[in-house]
Design a protein around this motif. Sequence first.
Motif, PDB file in Angstrom:
ATOM      1  N   MET A 111       1.868   8.011 -10.301  1.00 42.67           N
ATOM      2  CA  MET A 111       1.132   8.984 -11.057  1.00 42.67           C
ATOM      3  C   MET A 111       2.000   9.843 -11.507  1.00 42.67           C
ATOM      4  O   MET A 111       1.829  10.305 -12.771  1.00 42.67           O
ATOM      5  CB  MET A 111       0.582  10.272  -9.824  1.00 42.67           C
ATOM      6  CG  MET A 111      -1.237   9.337  -8.809  1.00 42.67           C
ATOM      7  SD  MET A 111      -2.084   8.527  -9.866  1.00 42.67           S
ATOM      8  CE  MET A 111      -3.044   9.970 -10.872  1.00 42.67           C
TER       9      MET A 111
ATOM     10  N   GLN B  58       0.794  -1.246   0.126  1.00 42.42           N
ATOM     11  CA  GLN B  58       0.004  -0.254   0.597  1.00 42.42           C
ATOM     12  C   GLN B  58       0.759   1.257   0.307  1.00 42.42           C
ATOM     13  O   GLN B  58       0.210   2.564  -0.099  1.00 42.42           O
ATOM     14  CB  GLN B  58      -0.967   0.513   1.380  1.00 42.42           C
ATOM     15  CG  GLN B  58      -2.099  -0.792   0.920  1.00 42.42           C
ATOM     16  CD  GLN B  58      -2.009  -2.413   1.073  1.00 42.42           C
ATOM     17  OE1 GLN B  58      -0.738  -2.192   1.577  1.00 42.42           O
ATOM     18  NE2 GLN B  58      -3.035  -3.466   0.377  1.00 42.42           N
TER      19      GLN B  58
ATOM     20  N   ALA C  85      -7.051   3.377  -8.774  1.00 42.29           N
ATOM     21  CA  ALA C  85      -5.827   3.731  -7.458  1.00 42.29           C
ATOM     22  C   ALA C  85      -5.187   4.950  -7.592  1.00 42.29           C
ATOM     23  O   ALA C  85      -4.907   6.154  -7.434  1.00 42.29           O
ATOM     24  CB  ALA C  85      -5.541   2.529  -6.549  1.00 42.29           C
ATOM     25  N   TRP C  86      -5.289   5.275  -9.101  1.00 46.29           N
ATOM     26  CA  TRP C  86      -3.407   5.256 -10.071  1.00 46.29           C
ATOM     27  C   TRP C  86      -4.205   6.491 -10.659  1.00 46.29           C
ATOM     28  O   TRP C  86      -3.815   6.729 -11.780  1.00 46.29           O
ATOM     29  CB  TRP C  86      -2.285   4.855 -10.986  1.00 46.29           C
ATOM     30  CG  TRP C  86      -1.981   3.800  -9.272  1.00 46.29           C
ATOM     31  CD1 TRP C  86      -1.131   4.568  -8.255  1.00 46.29           C
ATOM     32  CD2 TRP C  86      -1.256   2.828  -8.895  1.00 46.29           C
ATOM     33  NE1 TRP C  86      -0.574   3.869  -7.501  1.00 46.29           N
ATOM     34  CE2 TRP C  86      -1.119   1.859  -7.655  1.00 46.29           C
ATOM     35  CE3 TRP C  86      -2.118   1.130  -9.674  1.00 46.29           C
ATOM     36  CZ2 TRP C  86      -0.845   1.286  -7.033  1.00 46.29           C
ATOM     37  CZ3 TRP C  86      -1.822  -0.058  -8.957  1.00 46.29           C
ATOM     38  CH2 TRP C  86      -1.392  -0.121  -8.016  1.00 46.29           C
TER      39      TRP C  86
ATOM     40  N   ARG D  25       2.088   7.023  -3.601  1.00 42.14           N
ATOM     41  CA  ARG D  25       1.806   6.950  -5.478  1.00 42.14           C
ATOM     42  C   ARG D  25       1.414   7.979  -5.878  1.00 42.14           C
ATOM     43  O   ARG D  25       1.546   8.421  -6.798  1.00 42.14           O
ATOM     44  CB  ARG D  25      -0.080   7.451  -4.534  1.00 42.14           C
ATOM     45  CG  ARG D  25      -1.359   7.448  -5.096  1.00 42.14           C
ATOM     46  CD  ARG D  25      -2.236   7.242  -4.601  1.00 42.14           C
ATOM     47  NE  ARG D  25      -3.213   7.612  -5.773  1.00 42.14           N
ATOM     48  CZ  ARG D  25      -3.825   8.859  -5.889  1.00 42.14           C
ATOM     49  NH1 ARG D  25      -3.234   9.355  -6.061  1.00 42.14           N
ATOM     50  NH2 ARG D  25      -5.222   8.351  -7.118  1.00 42.14           N
TER      51      ARG D  25
ATOM     52  N   PHE E 227       2.725   1.678  -2.750  1.00 40.94           N
ATOM     53  CA  PHE E 227       2.188   2.910  -4.017  1.00 40.94           C
ATOM     54  C   PHE E 227       0.842   2.587  -4.135  1.00 40.94           C
ATOM     55  O   PHE E 227       0.944   3.572  -5.264  1.00 40.94           O
ATOM     56  CB  PHE E 227       2.676   1.056  -5.130  1.00 40.94           C
ATOM     57  CG  PHE E 227       4.108   0.678  -4.769  1.00 40.94           C
ATOM     58  CD1 PHE E 227       4.726   1.502  -5.267  1.00 40.94           C
ATOM     59  CD2 PHE E 227       4.221   0.030  -3.782  1.00 40.94           C
ATOM     60  CE1 PHE E 227       6.192   0.835  -5.174  1.00 40.94           C
ATOM     61  CE2 PHE E 227       5.547  -0.856  -3.602  1.00 40.94           C
ATOM     62  CZ  PHE E 227       6.576   0.014  -4.228  1.00 40.94           C
ATOM     63  N   ASP E 228      -0.407   2.942  -3.505  1.00 36.52           N
ATOM     64  CA  ASP E 228      -1.730   3.024  -3.886  1.00 36.52           C
ATOM     65  C   ASP E 228      -2.021   4.441  -2.711  1.00 36.52           C
ATOM     66  O   ASP E 228      -2.550   5.094  -3.199  1.00 36.52           O
ATOM     67  CB  ASP E 228      -2.199   2.330  -4.632  1.00 36.52           C
ATOM     68  CG  ASP E 228      -3.056   0.877  -2.647  1.00 36.52           C
ATOM     69  OD1 ASP E 228      -2.111   1.106  -2.283  1.00 36.52           O
ATOM     70  OD2 ASP E 228      -3.825   0.736  -2.495  1.00 36.52           O
ATOM     71  N   GLU E 229      -1.298   4.552  -1.430  1.00 42.32           N
ATOM     72  CA  GLU E 229      -2.062   4.796  -0.437  1.00 42.32           C
ATOM     73  C   GLU E 229      -0.981   5.969   0.268  1.00 42.32           C
ATOM     74  O   GLU E 229      -1.220   7.121   0.722  1.00 42.32           O
ATOM     75  CB  GLU E 229      -2.435   3.933   0.499  1.00 42.32           C
ATOM     76  CG  GLU E 229      -3.812   2.956   0.414  1.00 42.32           C
ATOM     77  CD  GLU E 229      -5.174   1.992   1.455  1.00 42.32           C
ATOM     78  OE1 GLU E 229      -3.476   2.853   2.861  1.00 42.32           O
ATOM     79  OE2 GLU E 229      -5.469   1.079   1.224  1.00 42.32           O
TER      80      GLU E 229
END
Length: 268
Positions: free
Chosen positions: A138, A126, A266-267, A134, A128-130
Motif C-alpha cells: 500500500m 497471502q 485487496a490493495w 500488505r 502480500f494481501d492479508e
Amino acid sequence: MTRDVMILVLGATGSTGRRVAEQLRAAGHTVRGASRSGQATFDWSEPGTWEPALSGASALYLMAPDGIPVDPAFVALAVEQGVERIVLLSSGAIEAMGDERLLAAERTVRDSGADWTILRPSWFNQNFDEGFFRPAIMAGEVLIPLGDVRQAFVDADDIAAVAATALTQDGHAGRAYDLTGPGSLAFGEAVEIIGRAIGRDVRYLGGDEDYIAANGFSGESIHAAKAFGALRALGDQPVADTVSEVTGRPPKSFEAFAAQAAAQGAWH
C-alpha cells in the motif's frame, strides 16, 4: 478415505486455518474451528482452553502464530485425549534460518505417538494481501533483504488443500512435505506483478543495509538480517510437485493470485 472423525483446526480465523476449516466442511467433514475468537476458544497462553477444544477430536491441524512456540504439553494432552492424526504447519528452510521454534515443534510432533504430517511451505502468496507485506504494498515499497534470490511462493488455498487431504486420507503419515507454487520468482518480480495488477508502481529494496537502517540498527534487525542472509545463501528455491501429487490438481500461480486479489480490492 478414513472414517469420518471430528477434526480440530487451530488458527481457524487465520490465513491457513480458515481455509483448512472451509475446505474440510465443504467436503462434509466435522470440524471444530479454534482460535482466541473462533467457534471454540483456544489460547496457547491459557491451558484451561486446551481440553475443551480437544474434546472428541481425533485429528488436529496444528499451528501457532509467529513467535509463539507449540507447547509440548498441549500435544501430549491432544494424544492423551484421543487425537490420532496431527498435521503441523511448519515452514521451509528452518534449519538454515535457525528457527528453533519450528524445529522444536517438528520434534514434538514426530515424538508425539500420533500419525503425523509436517507441512513446510514456502512464502505465502497471502503475505502480500492479508499479511505483513500488505502495508508495504500500500505504501509502494517492499523491503526484505533477499536480493534477487528466487522463491517459490505458494498459495494458502493450496497449503490448506494439502492439509485437508493429509487430515482425512491415508498415506501421508510420517511425511514432511515441501510446498511450493508452480514456479519461482525473485521478490522484485513478485512486487512488479502486483504493481501491474493494481496499476501502481511498487518498489523493492532487497539489500541488508536498507533493511537494517529501516529497522533502526537494533540487535533484532541485525539478527533477522543474518537469518535472511542464510536463506539467501541457499540460492534459488527449487519448485516441488507436492501440491499436485497430494491434491491431484496444480497449484495456483503467483500471477493468478495477484490478479484475483487485485480484482477483489485487496490493495485498495
